[in-house]
Design a protein around this motif. Structure first.
Motif, PDB file in Angstrom:
ATOM      1  N   CYS A  57      -7.245  -1.867  -4.775  1.00 36.96           N
ATOM      2  CA  CYS A  57      -5.898  -1.726  -4.202  1.00 36.96           C
ATOM      3  C   CYS A  57      -5.512  -2.964  -3.390  1.00 36.96           C
ATOM      4  O   CYS A  57      -4.340  -3.332  -3.342  1.00 36.96           O
ATOM      5  CB  CYS A  57      -5.824  -0.480  -3.340  1.00 36.96           C
ATOM      6  N   CYS A  88      -7.096   8.784   0.908  1.00 43.11           N
ATOM      7  CA  CYS A  88      -6.057   8.160   0.068  1.00 43.11           C
ATOM      8  C   CYS A  88      -5.097   9.263  -0.378  1.00 43.11           C
ATOM      9  O   CYS A  88      -5.489  10.137  -1.157  1.00 43.11           O
ATOM     10  CB  CYS A  88      -6.793   7.531  -1.119  1.00 43.11           C
ATOM     11  N   PRO A  89      -3.864   9.274   0.141  1.00 44.61           N
ATOM     12  CA  PRO A  89      -2.966  10.403  -0.146  1.00 44.61           C
ATOM     13  C   PRO A  89      -2.802  10.739  -1.633  1.00 44.61           C
ATOM     14  O   PRO A  89      -3.031  11.890  -2.015  1.00 44.61           O
ATOM     15  CB  PRO A  89      -1.649   9.995   0.521  1.00 44.61           C
ATOM     16  N   PRO A  90      -2.461   9.768  -2.514  1.00 44.63           N
ATOM     17  CA  PRO A  90      -2.286  10.199  -3.911  1.00 44.63           C
ATOM     18  C   PRO A  90      -3.596  10.607  -4.574  1.00 44.63           C
ATOM     19  O   PRO A  90      -3.619  11.527  -5.391  1.00 44.63           O
ATOM     20  CB  PRO A  90      -1.684   8.954  -4.606  1.00 44.63           C
ATOM     21  N   CYS A 101      -1.639   4.841   3.817  1.00 41.30           N
ATOM     22  CA  CYS A 101      -2.943   4.350   3.325  1.00 41.30           C
ATOM     23  C   CYS A 101      -3.878   4.016   4.499  1.00 41.30           C
ATOM     24  O   CYS A 101      -3.597   3.112   5.286  1.00 41.30           O
ATOM     25  CB  CYS A 101      -2.727   3.112   2.458  1.00 41.30           C
ATOM     26  N   ALA A 108       0.855  -1.199   0.000  1.00 43.41           N
ATOM     27  CA  ALA A 108       0.000   0.000   0.000  1.00 43.41           C
ATOM     28  C   ALA A 108       0.886   1.243   0.000  1.00 43.41           C
ATOM     29  O   ALA A 108       2.031   1.195   0.447  1.00 43.41           O
ATOM     30  CB  ALA A 108      -0.913   0.013   1.227  1.00 43.41           C
ATOM     31  N   CYS A 109       0.325   2.358  -0.478  1.00 48.31           N
ATOM     32  CA  CYS A 109       1.090   3.619  -0.431  1.00 48.31           C
ATOM     33  C   CYS A 109       1.331   4.001   1.031  1.00 48.31           C
ATOM     34  O   CYS A 109       0.524   3.643   1.907  1.00 48.31           O
ATOM     35  CB  CYS A 109       0.296   4.757  -1.061  1.00 48.31           C
ATOM     36  N   ASN A 146     -12.463   5.028  -0.751  1.00 48.91           N
ATOM     37  CA  ASN A 146     -11.496   6.119  -0.971  1.00 48.91           C
ATOM     38  C   ASN A 146     -12.026   7.089  -2.024  1.00 48.91           C
ATOM     39  O   ASN A 146     -11.300   7.928  -2.528  1.00 48.91           O
ATOM     40  CB  ASN A 146     -10.108   5.568  -1.329  1.00 48.91           C
ATOM     41  N   MET A 167      -9.047   4.066  -7.395  1.00 48.22           N
ATOM     42  CA  MET A 167      -7.674   4.536  -7.175  1.00 48.22           C
ATOM     43  C   MET A 167      -6.646   3.630  -7.828  1.00 48.22           C
ATOM     44  O   MET A 167      -5.640   4.090  -8.368  1.00 48.22           O
ATOM     45  CB  MET A 167      -7.388   4.647  -5.678  1.00 48.22           C
TER      46      MET A 167
HETATM   47  S1  SF4 Z   1      -3.969   4.374  -3.925  1.00 49.20           S
HETATM   48 FE1  SF4 Z   1      -4.932   5.070  -2.022  1.00 49.20          FE
HETATM   49  S2  SF4 Z   1      -6.243   3.352  -1.307  1.00 49.20           S
HETATM   50 FE2  SF4 Z   1      -4.798   2.561  -2.853  1.00 49.20          FE
HETATM   51  S3  SF4 Z   1      -3.045   1.782  -1.648  1.00 49.20           S
HETATM   52 FE3  SF4 Z   1      -2.577   3.909  -2.231  1.00 49.20          FE
HETATM   53  S4  SF4 Z   1      -3.306   5.147  -0.484  1.00 49.20           S
HETATM   54 FE4  SF4 Z   1      -4.267   3.125  -0.291  1.00 49.20          FE
END
Ligand code: SF4
Ligand SMILES: Cc1ncc(C[n+]2csc(CCOP(=O)(O)OP(=O)(O)O)c2C)c(N)n1
Length: 294
Positions: A48, A209-211, A23, A19-20, A128, A132
């Motif tokens: 995700c 969700c950061p990005p 997340c 995960a980012c 989210n 994503m």
């Molecule tokens: S894109 Fe968003 S929801 Fe998906 S792993 Fe990254 S932070 Fe989590």
């Protein structure tokens, strides 16, 4: 178990998963696995979590995972649970894990079928507010006024967010709840409660969700909390689609602008548009207060 220092120490989602950073979906599910324990099998649709769970032979869950096609998550979970029961296994919890795209859009028909049949499974929608995993396309959970790759600025999304909890309410399932990781004790208490209930159980988890939202990776808890404090995402549980209990009530709601500001996806919004959104939030909040039984 409602205190954070009572959270089990066992880990079922290993660190080092993909995960980012920051997340909130991964953090929410980590909490969930601690409550449910080892007798759990996840049914994961394309999202995700297909990536976070890891490609064979790698894995980040210390639990069984069954990957299924996008629209069939609730049907797959239902079949799996019935199969386990037919083999005499009553205790394994079958948990469907799907994003808002897989729930609000592509999996809605299967979700409705399983809910109406009151299948004995837990359905987790981590929301989210966009697709994503494939690069941030709008879903029907994306809020009015949000930018995405399919609703690029300045022509941002013009439709309101679909109200999934109202759809769930219509199915009169035994238990449904909203939750965020900004209120971990509330989240854990709801997971614990769901564990003791039989039949269809549904969770709507708001997961910044950061990005996708254009926020920093250390801000997902901040924005989870702001969503609750502004009334955008109230915390409540619903029993049999009739009784609604608010599980956290801010003394007074903060202005919506506090939540909108600093999220890049809302950068194109004018003050007039924020005022329109504020009215909608206030209306929904009042309606919820009237239904609240606690
Ligand atoms: S894109 Fe968003 S929801 Fe998906 S792993 Fe990254 S932070 Fe989590
Ligand atoms: C039937 C089908 N349509 C489209 C896709 C491509 N796809 C894979 S993941 C994904 C986005 C999923 O979005 P969401 O359910 O919101 O989960 P998130 O990616 O946000 O975690 C899409 C469109 C697919 N795998 N199957």
């Amino acid at each position: 178990m409602t205190k954070i220092n009572q959270v089990p120490r066992e880990e079922y989602l290993f660190s080092g998963h993909t995960a980012c950073p920051g997340c909130s979906a991964a953090l929410s599910v980590r909490h969930l696995t601690k409550v449910l324990g080892k007798d759990t099998v996840f049914v994961i649709t394309a999202c995700c979590f297909s990536i976070i769970a890891g490609p064979i032979p790698l894995r980040s869950f210390d639990l069984n995972v069954y990957h299924c096609p996008f629209p069939s998550a609730a049907a797959t979970g239902s079949g799996l649970k019935r199969g386990l029961q037919a083999m005499g296994d009553d205790k394994t919890q079958v948990v469907v894990l799907a994003g808002d795209g897989g729930t609000f859009d592509i999996g809605l028909q299967g979700l409705s079928g399983a809910a109406e049949r009151n299948e004995n499974i837990i359905y987790i929608c981590y929301d989210n507010e966009a697709y994503m995993n494939t690069g941030m396309q709008r879903s029907s959970a994306s809020p009015y006024g949000s930018g995405s790759n399919t609703t690029p600025s300045p022509k941002v999304k013009e439709n309101p967010k679909k109200d999934i909890m109202k759809i769930i309410e219509a199915h009169r399932i035994p238990y449904a709840a909203t939750a965020t990781v900004a209120h971990p004790a509330d989240l854990l208490a709801k997971f614990n409660k769901a564990k003791t209930i039989k039949g269809f159980r549904f969770f709507h988890l708001l997961c910044p969700c950061p990005p996708g939202w254009g926020i920093e990776s250390d801000e997902t808890i901040v924005f989870s909390r702001l969503a609750v404090e502004t009334g955008v995402f109230p915390l409540y549980e619903m029993i049999k689609g009739e009784q609604i209990n608010l599980t956290y009530e801010p003394e007074s709601l903060r202005p919506l602008k506090d939540y909108i500001d600093r999220q890049r996806r809302f950068a194109a919004l004018s003050d007039e548009e924020i005022a329109v959104m504020q009215k909608e939030v206030d209306k929904n909040w009042q309606a919820l207060l009237e239904k609240n039984k606690t």
